[in-house]
Design an enzyme around this catalytic site. Sequence first.
Site, PDB file in Angstrom:
ATOM      1  N   ARG A 139     -33.334 -27.516   3.102  1.00  0.00           N
ATOM      2  CA  ARG A 139     -32.862 -27.655   4.696  1.00  0.00           C
ATOM      3  C   ARG A 139     -34.213 -28.461   4.757  1.00  0.00           C
ATOM      4  O   ARG A 139     -35.179 -27.565   5.245  1.00  0.00           O
ATOM      5  CB  ARG A 139     -32.797 -26.541   5.045  1.00  0.00           C
ATOM      6  CG  ARG A 139     -32.208 -25.115   5.283  1.00  0.00           C
ATOM      7  CD  ARG A 139     -32.792 -24.022   5.364  1.00  0.00           C
ATOM      8  NE  ARG A 139     -30.564 -23.351   5.826  1.00  0.00           N
ATOM      9  CZ  ARG A 139     -30.761 -21.935   7.172  1.00  0.00           C
ATOM     10  NH1 ARG A 139     -31.336 -22.562   7.836  1.00  0.00           N
ATOM     11  NH2 ARG A 139     -29.759 -22.011   6.665  1.00  0.00           N
ATOM     12  N   SER A 190     -29.284 -13.087   4.779  1.00  0.00           N
ATOM     13  CA  SER A 190     -28.668 -12.482   4.524  1.00  0.00           C
ATOM     14  C   SER A 190     -27.445 -11.586   3.615  1.00  0.00           C
ATOM     15  O   SER A 190     -27.827 -12.535   2.353  1.00  0.00           O
ATOM     16  CB  SER A 190     -27.774 -13.174   5.175  1.00  0.00           C
ATOM     17  OG  SER A 190     -26.950 -14.083   4.767  1.00  0.00           O
ATOM     18  N   ARG A 241     -31.946  -7.227   3.308  1.00  0.00           N
ATOM     19  CA  ARG A 241     -30.635  -5.860   3.914  1.00  0.00           C
ATOM     20  C   ARG A 241     -31.941  -5.441   2.217  1.00  0.00           C
ATOM     21  O   ARG A 241     -31.946  -6.276   0.799  1.00  0.00           O
ATOM     22  CB  ARG A 241     -29.776  -5.989   3.783  1.00  0.00           C
ATOM     23  CG  ARG A 241     -28.920  -5.860   5.170  1.00  0.00           C
ATOM     24  CD  ARG A 241     -28.872  -5.167   5.869  1.00  0.00           C
ATOM     25  NE  ARG A 241     -28.572  -5.239   7.265  1.00  0.00           N
ATOM     26  CZ  ARG A 241     -29.017  -5.850   8.210  1.00  0.00           C
ATOM     27  NH1 ARG A 241     -31.184  -5.573   8.092  1.00  0.00           N
ATOM     28  NH2 ARG A 241     -28.684  -6.252   9.390  1.00  0.00           N
ATOM     29  N   ASP A 299     -38.663  -3.225   3.786  1.00  0.00           N
ATOM     30  CA  ASP A 299     -38.485  -2.312   5.335  1.00  0.00           C
ATOM     31  C   ASP A 299     -37.215  -2.373   5.373  1.00  0.00           C
ATOM     32  O   ASP A 299     -36.433  -1.020   6.091  1.00  0.00           O
ATOM     33  CB  ASP A 299     -38.338  -4.008   6.028  1.00  0.00           C
ATOM     34  CG  ASP A 299     -38.355  -3.334   7.738  1.00  0.00           C
ATOM     35  OD1 ASP A 299     -38.596  -2.267   8.321  1.00  0.00           O
ATOM     36  OD2 ASP A 299     -37.547  -3.931   8.960  1.00  0.00           O
ATOM     37  N   GLU A 341     -29.988   3.826   3.315  1.00  0.00           N
ATOM     38  CA  GLU A 341     -30.992   4.254   4.619  1.00  0.00           C
ATOM     39  C   GLU A 341     -30.574   5.889   5.437  1.00  0.00           C
ATOM     40  O   GLU A 341     -29.442   4.905   5.798  1.00  0.00           O
ATOM     41  CB  GLU A 341     -31.246   3.023   5.517  1.00  0.00           C
ATOM     42  CG  GLU A 341     -31.940   1.486   4.705  1.00  0.00           C
ATOM     43  CD  GLU A 341     -31.950   0.395   6.003  1.00  0.00           C
ATOM     44  OE1 GLU A 341     -31.136   0.209   7.112  1.00  0.00           O
ATOM     45  OE2 GLU A 341     -32.601  -0.400   5.141  1.00  0.00           O
ATOM     46  N   HIS A 361     -36.703   0.637   7.990  1.00  0.00           N
ATOM     47  CA  HIS A 361     -35.882  -0.904   8.809  1.00  0.00           C
ATOM     48  C   HIS A 361     -36.765  -1.130  10.289  1.00  0.00           C
ATOM     49  O   HIS A 361     -35.934  -0.331  11.055  1.00  0.00           O
ATOM     50  CB  HIS A 361     -34.839  -0.461   8.346  1.00  0.00           C
ATOM     51  CG  HIS A 361     -33.705  -1.616   8.726  1.00  0.00           C
ATOM     52  ND1 HIS A 361     -32.417  -1.465   8.136  1.00  0.00           N
ATOM     53  CD2 HIS A 361     -33.463  -2.406   9.264  1.00  0.00           C
ATOM     54  CE1 HIS A 361     -31.967  -2.553   8.605  1.00  0.00           C
ATOM     55  NE2 HIS A 361     -32.758  -3.130   9.186  1.00  0.00           N
TER      56      HIS A 361
HETATM   57  N1  LIG Z   1     -35.577  -5.558   8.659  1.00  0.00           N
HETATM   58  C1  LIG Z   1     -35.164  -5.748   9.916  1.00  0.00           C
HETATM   59  O1  LIG Z   1     -35.165  -4.819  10.365  1.00  0.00           O
HETATM   60  C2  LIG Z   1     -34.074  -7.418   9.837  1.00  0.00           C
HETATM   61  C3  LIG Z   1     -34.168  -7.325  10.873  1.00  0.00           C
HETATM   62  C4  LIG Z   1     -33.207  -8.832  11.390  1.00  0.00           C
HETATM   63  C5  LIG Z   1     -32.458  -9.515  10.919  1.00  0.00           C
HETATM   64  N2  LIG Z   1     -32.558  -9.067   9.281  1.00  0.00           N
HETATM   65  C6  LIG Z   1     -32.116  -9.443   8.320  1.00  0.00           C
HETATM   66  O2  LIG Z   1     -32.158 -10.873   8.136  1.00  0.00           O
HETATM   67  C7  LIG Z   1     -30.926 -12.006   7.872  1.00  0.00           C
HETATM   68  C8  LIG Z   1     -31.365 -13.099   7.706  1.00  0.00           C
HETATM   69  O3  LIG Z   1     -31.896 -12.587   9.325  1.00  0.00           O
HETATM   70  P1  LIG Z   1     -32.077 -14.448  10.523  1.00  0.00           P
HETATM   71  O4  LIG Z   1     -31.871 -13.944  11.573  1.00  0.00           O
HETATM   72  O5  LIG Z   1     -32.809 -15.335  10.300  1.00  0.00           O
HETATM   73  O6  LIG Z   1     -30.821 -15.096  10.005  1.00  0.00           O
HETATM   74  P2  LIG Z   1     -30.269 -16.901   9.279  1.00  0.00           P
HETATM   75  O7  LIG Z   1     -31.004 -17.663  10.290  1.00  0.00           O
HETATM   76  O8  LIG Z   1     -28.343 -17.206   9.141  1.00  0.00           O
HETATM   77  O9  LIG Z   1     -30.638 -16.687   7.843  1.00  0.00           O
HETATM   78  C9  LIG Z   1     -30.225 -16.807   6.966  1.00  0.00           C
HETATM   79  C10 LIG Z   1     -30.725 -17.156   5.582  1.00  0.00           C
HETATM   80  O10 LIG Z   1     -30.046 -16.730   5.057  1.00  0.00           O
HETATM   81  C11 LIG Z   1     -30.349 -17.582   4.063  1.00  0.00           C
HETATM   82  N3  LIG Z   1     -28.795 -17.273   2.734  1.00  0.00           N
HETATM   83  C12 LIG Z   1     -28.207 -17.199   2.702  1.00  0.00           C
HETATM   84  N4  LIG Z   1     -26.830 -16.857   1.675  1.00  0.00           N
HETATM   85  C13 LIG Z   1     -28.015 -17.327   0.652  1.00  0.00           C
HETATM   86  C14 LIG Z   1     -27.660 -17.065  -0.940  1.00  0.00           C
HETATM   87  N5  LIG Z   1     -27.001 -17.604  -2.057  1.00  0.00           N
HETATM   88  N6  LIG Z   1     -29.312 -17.526  -1.173  1.00  0.00           N
HETATM   89  C15 LIG Z   1     -30.326 -17.480  -0.665  1.00  0.00           C
HETATM   90  N7  LIG Z   1     -30.589 -17.501   0.336  1.00  0.00           N
HETATM   91  C16 LIG Z   1     -29.271 -17.869   1.186  1.00  0.00           C
HETATM   92  C17 LIG Z   1     -29.598 -18.829   4.058  1.00  0.00           C
HETATM   93  O11 LIG Z   1     -29.962 -20.387   3.493  1.00  0.00           O
HETATM   94  P3  LIG Z   1     -28.986 -21.252   3.663  1.00  0.00           P
HETATM   95  O12 LIG Z   1     -28.062 -21.404   4.301  1.00  0.00           O
HETATM   96  O13 LIG Z   1     -29.739 -22.371   3.363  1.00  0.00           O
HETATM   97  O14 LIG Z   1     -27.989 -20.865   2.205  1.00  0.00           O
HETATM   98  C18 LIG Z   1     -30.373 -18.370   5.194  1.00  0.00           C
HETATM   99  O15 LIG Z   1     -31.362 -19.154   5.093  1.00  0.00           O
HETATM  100  C19 LIG Z   1     -30.033 -11.015   8.527  1.00  0.00           C
HETATM  101  O16 LIG Z   1     -28.774 -11.473   7.833  1.00  0.00           O
HETATM  102  C20 LIG Z   1     -30.825  -9.378   8.516  1.00  0.00           C
HETATM  103  O17 LIG Z   1     -29.824  -8.923   7.063  1.00  0.00           O
HETATM  104  C21 LIG Z   1     -33.976  -7.679   8.786  1.00  0.00           C
END
Ligand SMILES: NC(=O)c1ccc[n+]([C@@H]2O[C@H](COP(=O)([O-])OP(=O)(O)OC[C@H]3O[C@@H](n4cnc5c(N)ncnc54)[C@H](OP(=O)(O)O)[C@@H]3O)[C@@H](O)[C@H]2O)c1
Length: 335
Positions: free
Chosen positions: A195, A224, A252, A276, A281, A300
């Site tokens: 990216r 994700s 996750r 987290d 969970e 979480h």
């Molecule tokens: N702890 C919490 O309370 C909390 C809160 C919010 C979200 N989350 C988690 O955080 C995640 C990300 O949220 P976001 O808003 O940042 O989503 P996002 O903008 O869609 O980012 C998701 C990331 O996952 C990467 N990804 C997908 N497949 C992959 C792979 N095979 N290997 C490595 N990286 C990969 C994508 O990279 P590429 O597209 O470049 O492959 C992208 O950078 C959510 O899906 C959720 O599970 C947790």
Amino acid sequence: MIRKILQKRSAVEHTCDPRAGKVEETHLKQINKISCEVEQWNSDDPIPSKDLEQGVAGAYGLLCRLSDRVDKKLLDAAGANLRVISTLSVGVDHLALDEIKKRGIRVGYTPGVLTDATAELAVSLLLTTCRRLPEAIEEVKNGGWSSWSPLWMCGYGLSESTVGIVGLGRIGQAIARRLKPFGVQRFLYTGRQPRPQEAAEFQAEFVPIAQLAAESDFIVVSCSLTPATRGLCNKDFFQKMKNTAVFINISRGDVVNQEDLYQALASGQIAAAGLDVTTPEPLPPSHPLLTLKNCVILPHIGSATYKTRNTMSLLAANNLLAGLRGEPMPSELKL
Ligand SMILES: NC(=O)c1ccc[n+]([C@@H]2O[C@H](COP(=O)([O-])OP(=O)(O)OC[C@H]3O[C@@H](n4cnc5c(N)ncnc54)[C@H](OP(=O)(O)O)[C@@H]3O)[C@@H](O)[C@H]2O)c1
């Protein structure tokens, strides 16, 4: 659950339980305005799957949380009326997306509005873990603090470090942005493809995951959960990490093989971990990871600020309403 779409003003079958608080009230007010019949699970605890299956039968819309598994069984129980699912989360790993797509059901989610809160929490967890704050606080309380001593309670600092980000998405970038002023020397990241535009802000280098594991002082997992990332951080991954490296997961629980993580932490293969998110969970209080001093576990709470949760609630309600009206949703997942 939206039971019926009415012509006039709405009838709310179940009024808000005061224990449910402001977030749930917000949903109801919003849904009220477009004349729907709403049935609400009146508890902060997740709805048991049996009750959800019964309650969703015949519904047009479903507003769910990440703890509600929307699988084929639930979709069958819902029946043909169901046209919109709105989840109060950015993660969609609890939704059987292939089945949902097959049935022509639209999905709303909450990207962006929780990015800052989750990044803040990730940085807090990283600092808490690498500077051993829970251990240090405990020592003050239990009399273990005897005198100032050169190496007692030492940890690892961010200055001049290399940080590896697994998933440089919205949250991954927000974490890097917050870590940069701490004096991080080098950012590495991994994902499905480079990216370059997003990475330029941090001069972050796209590297294979094995290189990221081997060269990082801190690893933050913010991808994700997909079939490709499930179990991504396993024995092989931890064996490549430095003995002095700190591992943080806010993605996750299933991205990590927890038995392998336990071994890596207990054997000193890696220095510490901050999580987290876990599997399951809630994590049972008897879980082996909770016996380790070098493992910090939070329940979480990534997006848990009052403002963020209220904004997420409004967005989820508006996604649902727009979907029911057949209009573009404020945040619709492309299926
Ligand atoms: N702890 C919490 O309370 C909390 C809160 C919010 C979200 N989350 C988690 O955080 C995640 C990300 O949220 P976001 O808003 O940042 O989503 P996002 O903008 O869609 O980012 C998701 C990331 O996952 C990467 N990804 C997908 N497949 C992959 C792979 N095979 N290997 C490595 N990286 C990969 C994508 O990279 P590429 O597209 O470049 O492959 C992208 O950078 C959510 O899906 C959720 O599970 C947790």
